[in-house]
Write a protein that holds these residues in place. Structure first.
Motif, PDB file in Angstrom:
ATOM      1  N   THR A  91     -46.676 -32.256 -16.572  1.00  0.00           N
ATOM      2  CA  THR A  91     -46.240 -33.276 -17.526  1.00  0.00           C
ATOM      3  C   THR A  91     -47.404 -33.885 -18.301  1.00  0.00           C
ATOM      4  O   THR A  91     -47.207 -34.440 -19.389  1.00  0.00           O
ATOM      5  CB  THR A  91     -45.444 -34.396 -16.826  1.00  0.00           C
ATOM      6  OG1 THR A  91     -46.223 -34.916 -15.735  1.00  0.00           O
ATOM      7  CG2 THR A  91     -44.120 -33.862 -16.301  1.00  0.00           C
ATOM      8  N   ILE A 148     -39.370 -32.361 -15.823  1.00  0.00           N
ATOM      9  CA  ILE A 148     -38.685 -33.649 -15.689  1.00  0.00           C
ATOM     10  C   ILE A 148     -37.200 -33.443 -15.436  1.00  0.00           C
ATOM     11  O   ILE A 148     -36.603 -34.113 -14.574  1.00  0.00           O
ATOM     12  CB  ILE A 148     -38.925 -34.506 -16.946  1.00  0.00           C
ATOM     13  CG1 ILE A 148     -40.395 -34.955 -17.001  1.00  0.00           C
ATOM     14  CG2 ILE A 148     -37.995 -35.720 -16.966  1.00  0.00           C
ATOM     15  CD1 ILE A 148     -40.802 -35.584 -18.301  1.00  0.00           C
ATOM     16  N   ASN A 185     -34.941 -34.663 -12.219  1.00  0.00           N
ATOM     17  CA  ASN A 185     -33.724 -35.464 -12.397  1.00  0.00           C
ATOM     18  C   ASN A 185     -32.515 -34.821 -11.728  1.00  0.00           C
ATOM     19  O   ASN A 185     -31.675 -35.520 -11.145  1.00  0.00           O
ATOM     20  CB  ASN A 185     -33.452 -35.675 -13.889  1.00  0.00           C
ATOM     21  CG  ASN A 185     -34.375 -36.713 -14.513  1.00  0.00           C
ATOM     22  OD1 ASN A 185     -34.898 -37.574 -13.808  1.00  0.00           O
ATOM     23  ND2 ASN A 185     -34.569 -36.642 -15.815  1.00  0.00           N
ATOM     24  N   ILE A 219     -43.089 -40.744 -19.245  1.00  0.00           N
ATOM     25  CA  ILE A 219     -42.604 -39.909 -18.147  1.00  0.00           C
ATOM     26  C   ILE A 219     -41.673 -40.704 -17.246  1.00  0.00           C
ATOM     27  O   ILE A 219     -40.609 -40.224 -16.838  1.00  0.00           O
ATOM     28  CB  ILE A 219     -43.778 -39.329 -17.345  1.00  0.00           C
ATOM     29  CG1 ILE A 219     -44.642 -38.446 -18.244  1.00  0.00           C
ATOM     30  CG2 ILE A 219     -43.271 -38.537 -16.144  1.00  0.00           C
ATOM     31  CD1 ILE A 219     -45.911 -37.946 -17.588  1.00  0.00           C
ATOM     32  N   LEU A 232     -37.586 -40.110 -16.378  1.00  0.00           N
ATOM     33  CA  LEU A 232     -37.097 -39.939 -15.006  1.00  0.00           C
ATOM     34  C   LEU A 232     -36.071 -41.002 -14.621  1.00  0.00           C
ATOM     35  O   LEU A 232     -35.507 -40.945 -13.529  1.00  0.00           O
ATOM     36  CB  LEU A 232     -38.265 -39.984 -14.027  1.00  0.00           C
ATOM     37  CG  LEU A 232     -39.216 -38.773 -14.061  1.00  0.00           C
ATOM     38  CD1 LEU A 232     -40.464 -39.052 -13.235  1.00  0.00           C
ATOM     39  CD2 LEU A 232     -38.513 -37.515 -13.569  1.00  0.00           C
TER      40      LEU A 232
END
Length: 279
Positions: A99, A111, A115, A177, A181
């Motif tokens: 990332t 990501i 998730n 980031i 998330l």
């Protein structure tokens, strides 16, 4: 005749890459991309590029995360941390690398994978309270202590005079980031991070399980890592914890070993930065 200095440098690089990449599974180091989420030479890339700061900060952050009952229970219920603590740390390190330095498309895929995993992770706490890994407040605690810890490691070992403006920019960048998330609230400055940290600290609880995880983090040695290195990283991470967190985890503040540990990790950091300067 091979240059012995260059041979040594390449050996150091190879050993470190072996620790942070699952070679048995075919993993290779994440190649830095010119089309990453973050531009070169910006705070987040500088902080996340320093291995010693990230290792000591990562251990500190994980110990703080485990004081949150929901974050802890997710680890207890949905991971094999007792058998593979290093694997968990390595997966976290790879997520950070992708990332931060990888192509933005690969970063977003990473990501999305996290998730999807979080959406399936849930259960009940010992008091029968339900929990979900995608709880925004739990994710906020995980993020804020991670960001604070990585930054603390970098400042401690690399840039003690890091300007406040660069620290704030680090939080702003890392916030992208965290929001992707599902974390909320997310700090964009050092002051906001400190305020959120104080607010969410009320959710923390000491427990035998949290202490067990802390001891595993400090005692399990990744394959290929010399025992002295593991000891140095652990001592430095414990020294960076707030006093109240050490008390909750029943850890002693390093006294006699604190200065040697810091000097040793500082020296190790210089060696690693030298080894990776051409890679």
């Amino acid at each position: 005749m091979p240059d012995p200095i260059e041979t040594l440098r390449l050996k150091v690089v190879d050993q470190v890459r072996g620790v942070f990449n699952d070679r048995a599974g075919g993993q290779e180091p994440v190649p830095p991309s010119d089309d990453a989420l973050f531009a070169k030479d910006t705070p987040i890339r500088m902080v996340h590029a320093d291995l010693v700061g990230m290792m000591t900060g990562g251990v500190r952050g994980l110990m703080l995360q485990m004081l949150h009952p929901e974050a802890l229970q997710g680890v207890l219920d949905h991971s094999n941390f007792r058998e593979d603590m290093h694997g968990r740390l390595r997966r976290t390190a790879r997520f950070i690398a992708i990332t931060t330095f990888g192509h933005r498309d690969e970063a977003m895929k990473a990501i999305e994978r996290v998730n999807r995993i979080h959406a399936r992770v849930g259960g009940t706490l010992p008091d029968k309270t339900p929990y979900q890994a995608n709880n925004p407040h739990t994710l906020a605690w995980v993020h804020v202590v991670e960001a604070q810890s990585f930054l603390a490691g970098y400042i401690r070992h690399v840039r003690p005079d890091m300007p406040s403006s660069d620290q704030d920019e680090y939080y702003r960048q890392f916030a992208a980031i965290a929001r992707a998330l599902g974390a909320d609230p997310v700090p964009e400055t050092r002051r906001e991070a400190e305020a959120i940290f104080r607010e969410l600290r009320a959710d923390l609880r000491p427990s035998p399980a949290a202490r067990e995880v802390a001891q595993l983090v400090l005692s399990q040695r990744p394959k290929g890592t010399p025992p002295a290195v593991q000891t140095m990283i652990g001592a430095d991470a414990v020294a960076m914890l707030p006093d109240w967190a050490r008390q909750m985890l029943r850890l002693r503040k390093p006294l006699v070993t604190a200065l040697p540990a810091r000097a040793a990790t500082w020296g190790m950091g210089r060696t690693l930065r030298w080894a990776f300067k051409q890679n």
